[in-house]
Design a protein around this motif. Structure first.
Motif, PDB file in Angstrom:
ATOM      1  N   UNK A 199       1.167  -0.982   0.277  1.00 27.63           N
ATOM      2  CA  UNK A 199       0.164   0.380  -0.143  1.00 27.63           C
ATOM      3  C   UNK A 199       0.850   1.325   0.060  1.00 27.63           C
ATOM      4  N   UNK A 200       0.857   2.359  -0.757  1.00 27.34           N
ATOM      5  CA  UNK A 200       1.393   3.696  -0.905  1.00 27.34           C
ATOM      6  C   UNK A 200       1.286   4.177   1.080  1.00 27.34           C
TER       7      UNK A 200
ATOM      8  N   UNK B 148      -6.994   0.164  -7.514  1.00 29.53           N
ATOM      9  CA  UNK B 148      -7.986   0.072  -7.235  1.00 29.53           C
ATOM     10  C   UNK B 148      -8.858   1.035  -7.236  1.00 29.53           C
ATOM     11  N   UNK B 149     -10.554   0.425  -8.249  1.00 31.47           N
ATOM     12  CA  UNK B 149     -11.776   1.531  -8.174  1.00 31.47           C
ATOM     13  C   UNK B 149     -10.906   2.945  -8.471  1.00 31.47           C
ATOM     14  N   UNK B 150     -10.481   2.511  -9.316  1.00 36.47           N
ATOM     15  CA  UNK B 150     -10.100   3.852 -10.024  1.00 36.47           C
ATOM     16  C   UNK B 150      -8.512   5.017  -9.578  1.00 36.47           C
ATOM     17  N   UNK B 151      -8.551   4.169  -8.136  1.00 36.71           N
ATOM     18  CA  UNK B 151      -7.666   4.934  -7.402  1.00 36.71           C
ATOM     19  C   UNK B 151      -5.882   4.370  -7.486  1.00 36.71           C
ATOM     20  N   UNK B 152      -5.001   4.839  -7.662  1.00 39.46           N
ATOM     21  CA  UNK B 152      -3.648   4.490  -8.184  1.00 39.46           C
ATOM     22  C   UNK B 152      -3.099   3.937  -6.484  1.00 39.46           C
ATOM     23  N   UNK B 153      -3.156   3.066  -6.217  1.00 37.94           N
ATOM     24  CA  UNK B 153      -2.290   2.110  -4.878  1.00 37.94           C
ATOM     25  C   UNK B 153      -1.117   1.456  -4.468  1.00 37.94           C
ATOM     26  N   UNK B 154      -0.318   1.311  -5.755  1.00 38.29           N
ATOM     27  CA  UNK B 154       1.088   1.077  -4.940  1.00 38.29           C
ATOM     28  C   UNK B 154       1.302   1.318  -6.929  1.00 38.29           C
ATOM     29  N   UNK B 155       2.720   1.311  -6.731  1.00 36.94           N
ATOM     30  CA  UNK B 155       3.479   1.533  -8.043  1.00 36.94           C
ATOM     31  C   UNK B 155       4.880   1.246  -8.041  1.00 36.94           C
ATOM     32  N   UNK B 156       5.684   0.632  -9.246  1.00 36.91           N
ATOM     33  CA  UNK B 156       6.800   0.371  -9.722  1.00 36.91           C
ATOM     34  C   UNK B 156       8.012   1.296 -10.154  1.00 36.91           C
ATOM     35  N   UNK B 157       8.236   0.832  -9.145  1.00 38.22           N
ATOM     36  CA  UNK B 157       9.158   1.960  -9.576  1.00 38.22           C
ATOM     37  C   UNK B 157       9.674   2.056 -11.037  1.00 38.22           C
ATOM     38  N   UNK B 158      10.051   0.613 -10.996  1.00 42.69           N
ATOM     39  CA  UNK B 158      10.902   1.050 -12.773  1.00 42.69           C
ATOM     40  C   UNK B 158      10.309  -0.964 -13.474  1.00 42.69           C
ATOM     41  N   UNK B 159      10.707  -1.037 -14.342  1.00 41.78           N
ATOM     42  CA  UNK B 159       9.184  -2.190 -14.897  1.00 41.78           C
ATOM     43  C   UNK B 159      10.851  -2.428 -15.690  1.00 41.78           C
ATOM     44  N   UNK B 160      11.336  -4.298 -15.619  1.00 43.14           N
ATOM     45  CA  UNK B 160      11.718  -4.965 -16.519  1.00 43.14           C
ATOM     46  C   UNK B 160      11.149  -5.777 -16.627  1.00 43.14           C
ATOM     47  N   UNK B 161      12.295  -6.335 -17.693  1.00 46.54           N
ATOM     48  CA  UNK B 161      11.548  -8.297 -18.069  1.00 46.54           C
ATOM     49  C   UNK B 161      12.521  -8.995 -18.352  1.00 46.54           C
ATOM     50  N   UNK B 162      12.939 -10.014 -17.855  1.00 44.78           N
ATOM     51  CA  UNK B 162      14.234 -10.816 -17.505  1.00 44.78           C
ATOM     52  C   UNK B 162      13.598 -12.308 -18.947  1.00 44.78           C
ATOM     53  N   UNK B 163      14.546 -11.717 -20.061  1.00 43.41           N
ATOM     54  CA  UNK B 163      14.273 -12.307 -21.234  1.00 43.41           C
ATOM     55  C   UNK B 163      14.551 -13.923 -21.122  1.00 43.41           C
ATOM     56  N   UNK B 164      15.880 -14.265 -20.275  1.00 40.99           N
ATOM     57  CA  UNK B 164      16.380 -15.414 -20.058  1.00 40.99           C
ATOM     58  C   UNK B 164      14.871 -16.010 -19.437  1.00 40.99           C
TER      59      UNK B 164
ATOM     60  N   UNK C  21      12.301  -5.423   2.167  1.00 38.09           N
ATOM     61  CA  UNK C  21      10.136  -5.478   2.488  1.00 38.09           C
ATOM     62  C   UNK C  21       9.234  -4.668   1.932  1.00 38.09           C
ATOM     63  N   UNK C  22       9.304  -3.527   1.401  1.00 33.54           N
ATOM     64  CA  UNK C  22       8.693  -3.011   0.456  1.00 33.54           C
ATOM     65  C   UNK C  22       8.297  -3.471  -0.700  1.00 33.54           C
ATOM     66  N   UNK C  23       9.858  -3.943  -1.598  1.00 34.29           N
ATOM     67  CA  UNK C  23       9.325  -4.584  -2.808  1.00 34.29           C
ATOM     68  C   UNK C  23       8.454  -5.493  -2.531  1.00 34.29           C
ATOM     69  N   UNK C  24       8.764  -7.141  -1.311  1.00 32.73           N
ATOM     70  CA  UNK C  24       7.839  -8.021  -1.809  1.00 32.73           C
ATOM     71  C   UNK C  24       6.555  -6.824  -1.292  1.00 32.73           C
ATOM     72  N   UNK C  25       6.059  -6.209  -0.813  1.00 31.51           N
ATOM     73  CA  UNK C  25       4.715  -5.894  -0.245  1.00 31.51           C
ATOM     74  C   UNK C  25       4.293  -5.686  -2.317  1.00 31.51           C
ATOM     75  N   UNK C  26       5.134  -4.587  -2.782  1.00 33.06           N
ATOM     76  CA  UNK C  26       4.955  -4.678  -4.636  1.00 33.06           C
ATOM     77  C   UNK C  26       4.431  -6.436  -5.361  1.00 33.06           C
ATOM     78  N   UNK C  27       5.201  -7.034  -4.699  1.00 32.02           N
ATOM     79  CA  UNK C  27       5.120  -8.596  -5.584  1.00 32.02           C
ATOM     80  C   UNK C  27       4.418  -8.663  -5.216  1.00 32.02           C
ATOM     81  N   UNK C  28       3.389  -8.432  -3.689  1.00 32.77           N
ATOM     82  CA  UNK C  28       2.453  -9.649  -3.143  1.00 32.77           C
ATOM     83  C   UNK C  28       1.416  -9.145  -4.454  1.00 32.77           C
ATOM     84  N   UNK C  29       1.407  -7.937  -4.565  1.00 29.21           N
ATOM     85  CA  UNK C  29       0.882  -6.745  -5.158  1.00 29.21           C
ATOM     86  C   UNK C  29       0.252  -7.330  -6.601  1.00 29.21           C
ATOM     87  N   UNK C  30       1.774  -7.938  -7.125  1.00 31.88           N
ATOM     88  CA  UNK C  30       1.350  -7.952  -8.640  1.00 31.88           C
ATOM     89  C   UNK C  30       1.095  -9.231  -8.811  1.00 31.88           C
ATOM     90  N   UNK C  31       1.511 -10.404  -8.444  1.00 21.94           N
ATOM     91  CA  UNK C  31       0.896 -11.372  -7.951  1.00 21.94           C
ATOM     92  C   UNK C  31      -0.440 -11.357  -7.920  1.00 21.94           C
TER      93      UNK C  31
END
Length: 370
Positions: free
Chosen positions: A91-92, A223-239, A263-273
């Motif tokens: 959460x923010x 969530x319900x039209x409100x920005x709740x979580x933000x990924x600072x930088x989104x990348x993709x592992x091609x391998x 801990x912050x990034x783990x919460x983001x990870x959970x939000x994404x999954x």
């Protein structure tokens, strides 16, 4: 040396935000209108430098030009990432204390001379909300309790997921997110965390090495039209065919711990999954595994987090202990790949140059055991 672009009223030019038409020249700035109708005043010298940088050939052995959106050369079917049973969305900062719901209670603190031990009903949201100086010992005790064993840690994350149950998170396509960014002012250096993510997304093709494609910066979940979580930088592992969630942290006047970023990034990870349409939003990028976590910070951040740095102070020694245990718990008990990266301390000096800031592996030792 490439001659600077001479802007002409009525002519069109393209920078990294998109194509624009020059409406008026009033040095040192000019008024432009982008294709989406948004009108802005831009610094002429800065735009000349950006256009010149965009025409420079990549420095060897730099990776090939980036693909901002679109499918891979041989795209695999998009598979939704498996949602592990242990997680909780991030959460923010403004709403973290409320995220755990009305049944939430602060963890009981352990007294130094006996007394109650930390409560084993703690959630990630509760610990993340414990930012006050008077709460530091309680936070440490609660984290040590949940890091005591694999069952305690996975139970901690599962309770956190249950506290967030019922949320309906939505992800937008990369094209939509880029359109959002083009309609907003560019970040300034007054907000270095955001500016670092922005500079890397604008200037580099890959994160730290070829195969780590940069998709976008500041990727939101709503969530319900409100920005709740933000990924600072989104990348993709091609391998590995997985998303990479990059947490950017810039050293400030106060020490910022690696365990806090994890801990912050783990919460983001959970939000994404927990976001059911995340795989569909990354159309063309096959997601065959849950996301990896990345912490990216200047060299001074890693120097302060280096084992033993300032450990003669009790609170600092506790921070180093939590660094080791949190990193090992995420990697070994949660089985989430973690990558630790750094930029030079003077990264701002090169932040507007093509293929910069330079990104490399951070010199932080991995623990064999929790």
């Amino acid at each position: 040396m490439i001659n600077p672009t001479e802007f002409v009223v009525g002519e069109q030019y393209t920078n990294r935000k998109g194509t624009f038409t020059v409406v008026a020249l009033h040095p040192p700035t000019m008024t432009v209108r982008f294709e989406n109708g948004v009108q802005e005043d831009l610094d002429i010298a800065i735009q000349q430098r950006i256009l010149s940088n965009m025409t420079l050939p990549p420095r060897t052995p730099e990776p090939p030009p980036r693909r901002r959106t679109g499918p891979l050369a041989q795209a695999r079917p998009v598979v939704a990432p498996a949602a592990p049973k242990t997680a909780e969305p991030k959460a923010p900062r403004a709403t973290r204390s409320a995220a755990a719901g009305p049944a939430s209670t602060a963890p009981r603190t352990a007294r130094r001379s006996g007394g109650a031990v930390p409560s084993l009903s703690t959630t990630i949201g509760q610990i993340a909300a414990m930012t006050g100086k008077e709460q530091q010992q309680a936070r440490h005790d609660a984290l040590m309790a949940v890091l005591a064993s694999p069952d305690a840690f996975t139970g901690f994350v599962e309770r956190s997921r249950q506290a967030e149950a019922g949320g309906h998170l939505q992800a937008f396509s990369l094209e939509q997110v880029d359109r959002f960014h083009r309609a907003e002012p560019e970040p300034t250096r007054q907000f270095p965390d955001q500016y670092l993510s922005y500079a890397i997304a604008q200037n580099r093709a890959y994160l730290a090495r070829e195969g780590q494609e940069i998709l976008t910066w500041r990727y939101p979940l709503y969530e319900a039209g409100i920005e709740r979580y933000v990924i600072d930088l989104l990348c993709y592992d091609e391998n590995a065919h997985r998303a990479m969630l990059v947490c950017t942290r810039v050293k400030s006047t106060q020490r910022y711990w690696l365990w806090q970023a994890l801990l912050d990034n783990l919460r983001t990870w959970v939000a994404v999954t927990s976001t059911t349409n995340f795989a569909a939003a990354l159309d063309g990028y096959a997601l065959e595994a849950p996301p990896a976590l990345v912490v990216l910070a200047p060299a001074s951040f890693w120097a302060e987090n280096a084992p033993g740095a300032g450990a003669h102070v009790t609170e600092v020694e506790q921070g180093h202990l939590l660094n080791r245990r949190m990193l090992a718990a995420v990697e070994q008990w949660m089985r989430i790949p973690v990558e630790l990266l750094q930029v030079p301390d003077d990264w701002l000096r090169t932040a507007d140059q093509l293929d910069h800031p330079h990104v490399s592996t951070a010199p932080f030792p991995r623990s064999a055991h929790v």
